[in-house]
Design an enzyme around this catalytic site. Structure first.
Site, PDB file in Angstrom:
ATOM      1  N   GLY A   1      37.437  20.524  17.417  1.00  0.00           N
ATOM      2  CA  GLY A   1      38.991  19.277  18.049  1.00  0.00           C
ATOM      3  C   GLY A   1      38.924  18.407  16.405  1.00  0.00           C
ATOM      4  O   GLY A   1      38.694  18.852  15.315  1.00  0.00           O
TER       5      GLY A   1
ATOM      6  N   GLY B   1      29.975  24.762  16.114  1.00  0.00           N
ATOM      7  CA  GLY B   1      30.897  26.181  16.523  1.00  0.00           C
ATOM      8  C   GLY B   1      31.786  25.880  15.517  1.00  0.00           C
ATOM      9  O   GLY B   1      31.479  27.684  15.479  1.00  0.00           O
TER      10      GLY B   1
ATOM     11  N   THR C   1      33.740  17.166  11.695  1.00  0.00           N
ATOM     12  CA  THR C   1      34.285  15.892  13.058  1.00  0.00           C
ATOM     13  C   THR C   1      33.857  14.413  13.101  1.00  0.00           C
ATOM     14  O   THR C   1      33.337  14.475  12.226  1.00  0.00           O
ATOM     15  CB  THR C   1      32.694  16.751  13.643  1.00  0.00           C
ATOM     16  OG1 THR C   1      32.525  16.069  15.227  1.00  0.00           O
ATOM     17  CG2 THR C   1      31.215  16.756  13.226  1.00  0.00           C
ATOM     18  N   ILE C   2      34.672  14.318  13.567  1.00  0.00           N
ATOM     19  CA  ILE C   2      34.443  12.824  13.951  1.00  0.00           C
ATOM     20  C   ILE C   2      32.973  12.825  14.383  1.00  0.00           C
ATOM     21  O   ILE C   2      32.680  11.178  14.064  1.00  0.00           O
ATOM     22  CB  ILE C   2      35.323  12.088  15.023  1.00  0.00           C
ATOM     23  CG1 ILE C   2      35.209  12.509  15.799  1.00  0.00           C
ATOM     24  CG2 ILE C   2      36.861  12.132  14.186  1.00  0.00           C
ATOM     25  CD1 ILE C   2      36.368  11.358  17.113  1.00  0.00           C
ATOM     26  N   ASP C   3      31.873  13.590  14.912  1.00  0.00           N
ATOM     27  CA  ASP C   3      30.647  13.140  15.728  1.00  0.00           C
ATOM     28  C   ASP C   3      29.954  13.360  14.622  1.00  0.00           C
ATOM     29  O   ASP C   3      29.154  12.681  15.001  1.00  0.00           O
ATOM     30  CB  ASP C   3      30.455  14.762  17.335  1.00  0.00           C
ATOM     31  CG  ASP C   3      31.512  14.220  17.769  1.00  0.00           C
ATOM     32  OD1 ASP C   3      32.353  13.594  17.820  1.00  0.00           O
ATOM     33  OD2 ASP C   3      31.417  15.360  18.194  1.00  0.00           O
TER      34      ASP C   3
ATOM     35  N   ARG D   1      34.651 -12.560  28.998  1.00  0.00           N
ATOM     36  CA  ARG D   1      34.963 -11.624  29.570  1.00  0.00           C
ATOM     37  C   ARG D   1      33.082 -10.091  28.833  1.00  0.00           C
ATOM     38  O   ARG D   1      33.881 -10.662  27.901  1.00  0.00           O
ATOM     39  CB  ARG D   1      35.783 -10.617  29.958  1.00  0.00           C
ATOM     40  CG  ARG D   1      37.031 -10.266  30.710  1.00  0.00           C
ATOM     41  CD  ARG D   1      38.166  -9.869  30.631  1.00  0.00           C
ATOM     42  NE  ARG D   1      39.216 -10.712  31.770  1.00  0.00           N
ATOM     43  CZ  ARG D   1      40.445 -10.410  32.038  1.00  0.00           C
ATOM     44  NH1 ARG D   1      40.769  -9.414  30.858  1.00  0.00           N
ATOM     45  NH2 ARG D   1      41.079 -10.779  33.084  1.00  0.00           N
TER      46      ARG D   1
ATOM     47  N   GLU E   1      30.364   8.046  24.952  1.00  0.00           N
ATOM     48  CA  GLU E   1      31.128   9.181  25.820  1.00  0.00           C
ATOM     49  C   GLU E   1      29.391   9.632  26.469  1.00  0.00           C
ATOM     50  O   GLU E   1      30.351  10.125  27.766  1.00  0.00           O
ATOM     51  CB  GLU E   1      32.602   9.709  24.635  1.00  0.00           C
ATOM     52  CG  GLU E   1      32.393  10.999  26.302  1.00  0.00           C
ATOM     53  CD  GLU E   1      33.189  12.119  25.365  1.00  0.00           C
ATOM     54  OE1 GLU E   1      32.969  11.896  23.581  1.00  0.00           O
ATOM     55  OE2 GLU E   1      34.260  12.942  25.395  1.00  0.00           O
TER      56      GLU E   1
ATOM     57  N   GLN F   1      40.763   7.817  17.994  1.00  0.00           N
ATOM     58  CA  GLN F   1      39.330   7.515  16.984  1.00  0.00           C
ATOM     59  C   GLN F   1      40.634   8.777  15.823  1.00  0.00           C
ATOM     60  O   GLN F   1      39.522   9.377  15.062  1.00  0.00           O
ATOM     61  CB  GLN F   1      38.303   8.099  17.636  1.00  0.00           C
ATOM     62  CG  GLN F   1      38.200   6.954  18.223  1.00  0.00           C
ATOM     63  CD  GLN F   1      37.459   7.153  19.702  1.00  0.00           C
ATOM     64  OE1 GLN F   1      36.276   6.751  19.670  1.00  0.00           O
ATOM     65  NE2 GLN F   1      37.169   7.347  20.544  1.00  0.00           N
ATOM     66  N   ARG F   2      40.691   9.948  16.967  1.00  0.00           N
ATOM     67  CA  ARG F   2      40.526  11.567  15.570  1.00  0.00           C
ATOM     68  C   ARG F   2      41.836  11.622  15.268  1.00  0.00           C
ATOM     69  O   ARG F   2      42.174  12.666  14.675  1.00  0.00           O
ATOM     70  CB  ARG F   2      40.917  12.472  16.231  1.00  0.00           C
ATOM     71  CG  ARG F   2      39.392  13.036  17.414  1.00  0.00           C
ATOM     72  CD  ARG F   2      38.981  14.260  17.948  1.00  0.00           C
ATOM     73  NE  ARG F   2      40.094  15.145  17.817  1.00  0.00           N
ATOM     74  CZ  ARG F   2      39.918  16.094  18.969  1.00  0.00           C
ATOM     75  NH1 ARG F   2      38.495  15.732  19.206  1.00  0.00           N
ATOM     76  NH2 ARG F   2      40.396  17.134  19.621  1.00  0.00           N
TER      77      ARG F   2
HETATM   78  O1  F6P Z   1      34.137  16.778  18.625  1.00  0.00           O
HETATM   79  C1  F6P Z   1      34.929  15.651  18.613  1.00  0.00           C
HETATM   80  C2  F6P Z   1      35.261  15.258  20.111  1.00  0.00           C
HETATM   81  O2  F6P Z   1      36.162  14.761  19.494  1.00  0.00           O
HETATM   82  C3  F6P Z   1      34.287  15.137  20.911  1.00  0.00           C
HETATM   83  O3  F6P Z   1      33.961  13.813  20.480  1.00  0.00           O
HETATM   84  C4  F6P Z   1      34.795  14.751  21.884  1.00  0.00           C
HETATM   85  O4  F6P Z   1      34.123  14.826  23.664  1.00  0.00           O
HETATM   86  C5  F6P Z   1      35.468  15.825  21.927  1.00  0.00           C
HETATM   87  O5  F6P Z   1      36.075  16.122  20.610  1.00  0.00           O
HETATM   88  C6  F6P Z   1      36.651  15.382  22.719  1.00  0.00           C
HETATM   89  O6  F6P Z   1      37.485  17.513  22.872  1.00  0.00           O
HETATM   90  P1  F6P Z   1      38.681  17.967  23.092  1.00  0.00           P
HETATM   91  O7  F6P Z   1      39.928  17.710  22.379  1.00  0.00           O
HETATM   92  O8  F6P Z   1      38.638  19.021  23.140  1.00  0.00           O
HETATM   93  O9  F6P Z   1      39.632  17.055  24.664  1.00  0.00           O
END
Ligand code: F6P
Length: 356
Positions: free
Chosen positions: A10, A112, A133-135, A170, A230, A282-283
């Protein structure tokens, strides 16, 4: 010196800034530098399609989001499976590497990507990985590039939904990316002033979340902001495998817990609820100033390692130092939020509920 670069998995902000730093360091410090890029991650290397790149291709990239090389997810488990003609993807990549006469391959990616990079090393290729990675879930590094840009975006979203939520009295659930690890939700939740933060690492009780919502209104708050990772799981779902959870949720027409939770909170507390999924925002976009500095440091260090002939490693941050780990030590391992660690405790002790 002839090197290859690819971006895999990603995307995130900062991939281009890292490539720029690698390239400029090499051009500045070596005499004959030849750089080729592989399109769409390992897929380009498998196809053996190398795109020749020049210094000018990298120079304007500091602020450019995404990846100019493109990226795909190429599952690690398929790398060693023979295809129709009998050759594995791994064998094809090694053949491309050798045919091109590369001295080094830079692989920008997440957990990965590093697993596949370790396979290439075992086959005799010189590889240097860079932690993307954003994670922020790559083992062996304090931080990954792209993470802090995503934190800024998600935190800004949490701050923005507060004003509209207060206007309408809300409860707003904001779903933040991060399937396995909750770093992004944790940091964005704290920075965005969330009242409740729900992470994959801390299974939550719906009762506790509802209590936190009601407590806030009773204390005079006009809204409740809930940052939902998520991959957040209910305590009742926690004993089940991921695949079983997906099955149960599919019955409700959902993949995550966010909308179900919004409904239940509404029913039990009487609060008017809404849910927002931040998703790919976010990406996207340009890297933050923090990430631009980090990308420059990581990329430049990776180029130094290459010039010194230090391969089979991935660049990492430890303390405030840029360092490296052997790919074999970190490949396939993840870094998770410690449910009882200092950051979670700091938030909890200032009144944030984690639903436990
Ligand atoms: O690994 C980064 C990430 O943005 C995760 O936070 C998210 O679950 C996943 O990629 C989404 O992946 P894809 O781009 O395959 O939809």
């Amino acid at each position: 010196m002839k090197v290859g670069i690819l971006t895999s998995g990603g995307d995130c902000a900062g991939l281009n800034a890292v490539m720029r730093a690698i390239a400029l360091n090499l051009y500045e410090n070596e005499k004959n530098v030849e750089i080729v890029g592989f399109r769409d991650g390992y897929a380009g290397l498998i196809r053996g399609e190398a795109v020749p790149m020049q210094r000018a291709d990298f120079e304007g990239l500091l602020l450019v989001g995404g990846t100019v090389l493109g990226t795909t997810r190429t599952p690690f488990k398929l790398m060693s499976v023979p295809e129709e003609n009998g050759a594995t993807r791994l064998a094809k990549m090694v053949a491309s590497y050798k045919k091109l006469g590369l001295d080094c391959l830079f692989t920008l990616g997440g957990a990965g990507t590093h697993r596949t990079a370790a396979l290439l090393c075992a086959e005799g290729c010189n590889v240097i990985g860079l932690p993307k990675t954003i994670d922020n879930d790559i083992y062996g590094t304090d931080v990954t590039f792209g993470f802090h840009t995503a934190v800024d975006v998600a935190a800004d979203a949490l701050v923005r939904v507060r004003t509209t939520s207060e206007s309408h009295r809300r409860t707003m659930l904001v779903e933040v990316m991060g399937n396995k690890a909750g770093w992004l939700t944790l940091y964005a939740g704290i920075a965005g002033g969330a009242d409740v933060i729900l992470l994959p690492e801390i299974p939550f009780s719906i009762d506790k979340v509802c209590e936190a919502v009601s407590r806030g209104y009773a204390a005079g708050k006009r809204c409740c902001i809930i940052a939902v990772g998520e991959g957040a799981v209910l305590d009742s779902e926690a004993p089940f495998k991921r695949r079983e959870r997906v099955f149960v949720r599919a019955d409700r027409g959902e993949t995550t817990v966010t909308r179900h939770l919004a409904e239940v909170i509404g029913e039990r507390t009487g609060a008017e609820t809404r849910a927002t999924v931040l998703g790919y925002i976010q990406r996207g976009g340009e890297p933050s100033a923090y990430d631009r500095v980090l990308c420059t440091r990581l990329g430049s260090f990776a180029a130094q390692l290459c010039r010194r002939g230090r391969f089979g490693v991935t660049v990492a941050v430890s303390g405030n130092r840029i360092t490296f780990n052997a790919l074999t030590d970190i490949a396939g391992k993840y870094k998770f939020v410690d449910p009882n660690g200092e950051i979670v405790r700091a938030a909890e002790e200032t009144g944030v509920s984690f639903g436990r």
